[in-house]
Design a protein around this motif. Structure first.
Motif, PDB file in Angstrom:
ATOM      1  N   THR A  36      45.526  43.305  43.915  1.00  0.00           N
ATOM      2  CA  THR A  36      45.007  44.405  44.719  1.00  0.00           C
ATOM      3  C   THR A  36      44.134  45.285  43.837  1.00  0.00           C
ATOM      4  O   THR A  36      44.559  45.708  42.761  1.00  0.00           O
ATOM      5  N   VAL A  37      42.911  45.542  44.297  1.00  0.00           N
ATOM      6  CA  VAL A  37      41.946  46.356  43.558  1.00  0.00           C
ATOM      7  C   VAL A  37      41.575  47.544  44.443  1.00  0.00           C
ATOM      8  O   VAL A  37      41.164  47.360  45.588  1.00  0.00           O
ATOM      9  N   THR A  38      41.733  48.757  43.924  1.00  0.00           N
ATOM     10  CA  THR A  38      41.346  49.950  44.671  1.00  0.00           C
ATOM     11  C   THR A  38      40.355  50.756  43.844  1.00  0.00           C
ATOM     12  O   THR A  38      40.439  50.804  42.612  1.00  0.00           O
ATOM     13  N   PHE A  39      39.410  51.387  44.549  1.00  0.00           N
ATOM     14  CA  PHE A  39      38.370  52.164  43.887  1.00  0.00           C
ATOM     15  C   PHE A  39      37.699  53.059  44.925  1.00  0.00           C
ATOM     16  O   PHE A  39      37.895  52.898  46.130  1.00  0.00           O
ATOM     17  N   ALA A  40      36.904  53.987  44.453  1.00  0.00           N
ATOM     18  CA  ALA A  40      36.095  54.827  45.335  1.00  0.00           C
ATOM     19  C   ALA A  40      34.660  54.777  44.841  1.00  0.00           C
ATOM     20  O   ALA A  40      34.397  54.485  43.672  1.00  0.00           O
ATOM     21  N   ASN A  41      33.730  55.039  45.752  1.00  0.00           N
ATOM     22  CA  ASN A  41      32.352  55.231  45.323  1.00  0.00           C
ATOM     23  C   ASN A  41      31.848  56.512  45.962  1.00  0.00           C
ATOM     24  O   ASN A  41      32.556  57.126  46.763  1.00  0.00           O
ATOM     25  N   PHE A  42      30.677  56.952  45.590  1.00  0.00           N
ATOM     26  CA  PHE A  42      30.237  58.269  46.037  1.00  0.00           C
ATOM     27  C   PHE A  42      29.905  58.321  47.522  1.00  0.00           C
ATOM     28  O   PHE A  42      29.776  59.394  48.097  1.00  0.00           O
ATOM     29  N   ARG A  43      29.807  57.192  48.204  1.00  0.00           N
ATOM     30  CA  ARG A  43      29.489  57.164  49.633  1.00  0.00           C
ATOM     31  C   ARG A  43      30.699  56.990  50.535  1.00  0.00           C
ATOM     32  O   ARG A  43      30.665  57.346  51.698  1.00  0.00           O
ATOM     33  N   THR A  44      31.754  56.349  50.039  1.00  0.00           N
ATOM     34  CA  THR A  44      32.890  56.012  50.889  1.00  0.00           C
ATOM     35  C   THR A  44      34.200  56.426  50.229  1.00  0.00           C
ATOM     36  O   THR A  44      34.264  56.576  49.009  1.00  0.00           O
ATOM     37  N   PRO A  45      35.250  56.598  51.043  1.00  0.00           N
ATOM     38  CA  PRO A  45      36.566  56.922  50.470  1.00  0.00           C
ATOM     39  C   PRO A  45      37.141  55.719  49.725  1.00  0.00           C
ATOM     40  O   PRO A  45      36.469  54.715  49.557  1.00  0.00           O
ATOM     41  N   ILE A  46      38.375  55.819  49.378  1.00  0.00           N
ATOM     42  CA  ILE A  46      39.063  54.754  48.643  1.00  0.00           C
ATOM     43  C   ILE A  46      38.922  53.423  49.385  1.00  0.00           C
ATOM     44  O   ILE A  46      39.137  53.338  50.590  1.00  0.00           O
ATOM     45  N   GLN A  47      38.532  52.402  48.652  1.00  0.00           N
ATOM     46  CA  GLN A  47      38.388  51.048  49.176  1.00  0.00           C
ATOM     47  C   GLN A  47      39.475  50.168  48.557  1.00  0.00           C
ATOM     48  O   GLN A  47      39.858  50.376  47.411  1.00  0.00           O
ATOM     49  N   THR A  48      39.922  49.177  49.318  1.00  0.00           N
ATOM     50  CA  THR A  48      40.923  48.234  48.824  1.00  0.00           C
ATOM     51  C   THR A  48      40.413  46.813  49.046  1.00  0.00           C
ATOM     52  O   THR A  48      39.937  46.488  50.122  1.00  0.00           O
ATOM     53  N   ILE A  49      40.513  46.013  47.998  1.00  0.00           N
ATOM     54  CA  ILE A  49      40.222  44.585  48.086  1.00  0.00           C
ATOM     55  C   ILE A  49      41.483  43.855  47.651  1.00  0.00           C
ATOM     56  O   ILE A  49      42.087  44.202  46.629  1.00  0.00           O
ATOM     57  N   VAL A  50      41.881  42.855  48.431  1.00  0.00           N
ATOM     58  CA  VAL A  50      43.054  42.052  48.097  1.00  0.00           C
ATOM     59  C   VAL A  50      42.611  40.607  47.912  1.00  0.00           C
ATOM     60  O   VAL A  50      41.885  40.061  48.747  1.00  0.00           O
ATOM     61  N   PHE A  51      43.043  40.012  46.823  1.00  0.00           N
ATOM     62  CA  PHE A  51      42.792  38.596  46.539  1.00  0.00           C
ATOM     63  C   PHE A  51      44.098  37.850  46.743  1.00  0.00           C
ATOM     64  O   PHE A  51      45.131  38.232  46.178  1.00  0.00           O
ATOM     65  N   ARG A  52      44.046  36.793  47.547  1.00  0.00           N
ATOM     66  CA  ARG A  52      45.239  35.995  47.875  1.00  0.00           C
ATOM     67  C   ARG A  52      45.325  34.766  46.967  1.00  0.00           C
ATOM     68  O   ARG A  52      44.317  34.198  46.571  1.00  0.00           O
ATOM     69  N   ASP A  53      46.555  34.392  46.641  1.00  0.00           N
ATOM     70  CA  ASP A  53      46.826  33.206  45.811  1.00  0.00           C
ATOM     71  C   ASP A  53      46.063  33.286  44.486  1.00  0.00           C
ATOM     72  O   ASP A  53      45.494  32.302  44.022  1.00  0.00           O
ATOM     73  N   THR A  54      46.065  34.442  43.876  1.00  0.00           N
ATOM     74  CA  THR A  54      45.337  34.662  42.617  1.00  0.00           C
ATOM     75  C   THR A  54      45.964  33.833  41.498  1.00  0.00           C
ATOM     76  O   THR A  54      47.174  33.845  41.305  1.00  0.00           O
ATOM     77  N   ARG A  55      45.116  33.115  40.763  1.00  0.00           N
ATOM     78  CA  ARG A  55      45.583  32.303  39.642  1.00  0.00           C
ATOM     79  C   ARG A  55      45.258  32.930  38.298  1.00  0.00           C
ATOM     80  O   ARG A  55      45.999  32.784  37.347  1.00  0.00           O
ATOM     81  N   THR A  56      44.123  33.607  38.199  1.00  0.00           N
ATOM     82  CA  THR A  56      43.756  34.271  36.952  1.00  0.00           C
ATOM     83  C   THR A  56      42.735  35.362  37.262  1.00  0.00           C
ATOM     84  O   THR A  56      42.034  35.301  38.267  1.00  0.00           O
ATOM     85  N   PHE A  57      42.696  36.383  36.399  1.00  0.00           N
ATOM     86  CA  PHE A  57      41.683  37.425  36.512  1.00  0.00           C
ATOM     87  C   PHE A  57      41.454  38.013  35.135  1.00  0.00           C
ATOM     88  O   PHE A  57      42.310  37.940  34.257  1.00  0.00           O
ATOM     89  N   SER A  58      40.252  38.572  34.958  1.00  0.00           N
ATOM     90  CA  SER A  58      39.882  39.079  33.645  1.00  0.00           C
ATOM     91  C   SER A  58      38.753  40.092  33.762  1.00  0.00           C
ATOM     92  O   SER A  58      37.836  39.912  34.572  1.00  0.00           O
ATOM     93  N   TRP A  59      38.810  41.141  32.946  1.00  0.00           N
ATOM     94  CA  TRP A  59      37.689  42.078  32.827  1.00  0.00           C
ATOM     95  C   TRP A  59      36.690  41.510  31.836  1.00  0.00           C
ATOM     96  O   TRP A  59      37.069  41.011  30.779  1.00  0.00           O
ATOM     97  N   THR A  60      35.412  41.552  32.191  1.00  0.00           N
ATOM     98  CA  THR A  60      34.334  41.067  31.332  1.00  0.00           C
ATOM     99  C   THR A  60      33.354  42.206  31.112  1.00  0.00           C
ATOM    100  O   THR A  60      32.883  42.803  32.091  1.00  0.00           O
ATOM    101  N   GLY A  61      33.040  42.509  29.870  1.00  0.00           N
ATOM    102  CA  GLY A  61      32.083  43.574  29.583  1.00  0.00           C
ATOM    103  C   GLY A  61      30.673  43.207  29.997  1.00  0.00           C
ATOM    104  O   GLY A  61      30.347  42.036  30.170  1.00  0.00           O
ATOM    105  N   TRP A  62      29.838  44.225  30.197  1.00  0.00           N
ATOM    106  CA  TRP A  62      28.427  43.990  30.573  1.00  0.00           C
ATOM    107  C   TRP A  62      27.759  43.023  29.609  1.00  0.00           C
ATOM    108  O   TRP A  62      26.958  42.190  30.009  1.00  0.00           O
ATOM    109  N   ASP A  63      28.060  43.130  28.326  1.00  0.00           N
ATOM    110  CA  ASP A  63      27.400  42.298  27.321  1.00  0.00           C
ATOM    111  C   ASP A  63      27.725  40.820  27.466  1.00  0.00           C
ATOM    112  O   ASP A  63      26.976  39.972  27.004  1.00  0.00           O
ATOM    113  N   ASP A  64      28.858  40.513  28.124  1.00  0.00           N
ATOM    114  CA  ASP A  64      29.271  39.119  28.293  1.00  0.00           C
ATOM    115  C   ASP A  64      28.796  38.509  29.609  1.00  0.00           C
ATOM    116  O   ASP A  64      29.021  37.334  29.868  1.00  0.00           O
ATOM    117  N   ALA A  65      28.142  39.308  30.458  1.00  0.00           N
ATOM    118  CA  ALA A  65      27.690  38.825  31.772  1.00  0.00           C
ATOM    119  C   ALA A  65      26.229  38.383  31.707  1.00  0.00           C
ATOM    120  O   ALA A  65      25.468  38.875  30.873  1.00  0.00           O
TER     121      ALA A  65
END
Length: 123
Positions: A36-65
């Motif tokens: 479950t990922v929650t965040f806000a942006n300057f246009r909308t209230p809190i947003q929620t994204i849910v990923f089902r059957d998640t196997r792996t996740f990772s933060w990647t820095g801008w330099d690695d993208a």
């Protein structure tokens, strides 16, 4: 770590909000295969994204993208991050690689899961 020799392709997903204009921290929680990922942006209230059957996740820095992709929400094909999971499925649903760019964090969140839902409940 993704194999940089693969020909990854990025398809931007149409969503009712953007991750590019996030403000404040991004909250990430994982339990029982559900990310479950929650965040806000300057246009909308809190947003929620849910990923089902998640196997792996990772933060990647801008330099690695890849330089060509802005901070948006993508599905990635031919992904080294997805490769270990491509031959598996859950109930016939294949695993997919999602990449979300959050400027508030200065990072991308890479997720391998079967489904991404917006504003999803805990069910």
């Amino acid at each position: 770590m993704p194999d940089n020799n693969m020909n990854e392709t990025y398809t931007e997903l149409a969503t009712p909000f953007t991750t590019a204009d996030t403000v404040g921290p991004v909250s990430v929680g994982y339990s029982g295969g559900k990310l479950t990922v929650t965040f806000a942006n300057f246009r909308t209230p809190i947003q929620t994204i849910v990923f089902r059957d998640t196997r792996t996740f990772s933060w990647t820095g801008w330099d690695d993208a890849p330089e060509a992709i802005p901070d948006r929400i993508y599905q990635v094909a031919n992904s080294g991050f997805l490769a270990p999971w491509e031959r598996f499925s859950v109930g016939g649903a294949p695993f997919l690689h999602f990449k979300l760019g959050f400027n508030a964090e200065g990072k991308f969140l890479d997720v391998v899961a079967t489904k991404m839902e917006y504003g999803a409940s805990d069910n």
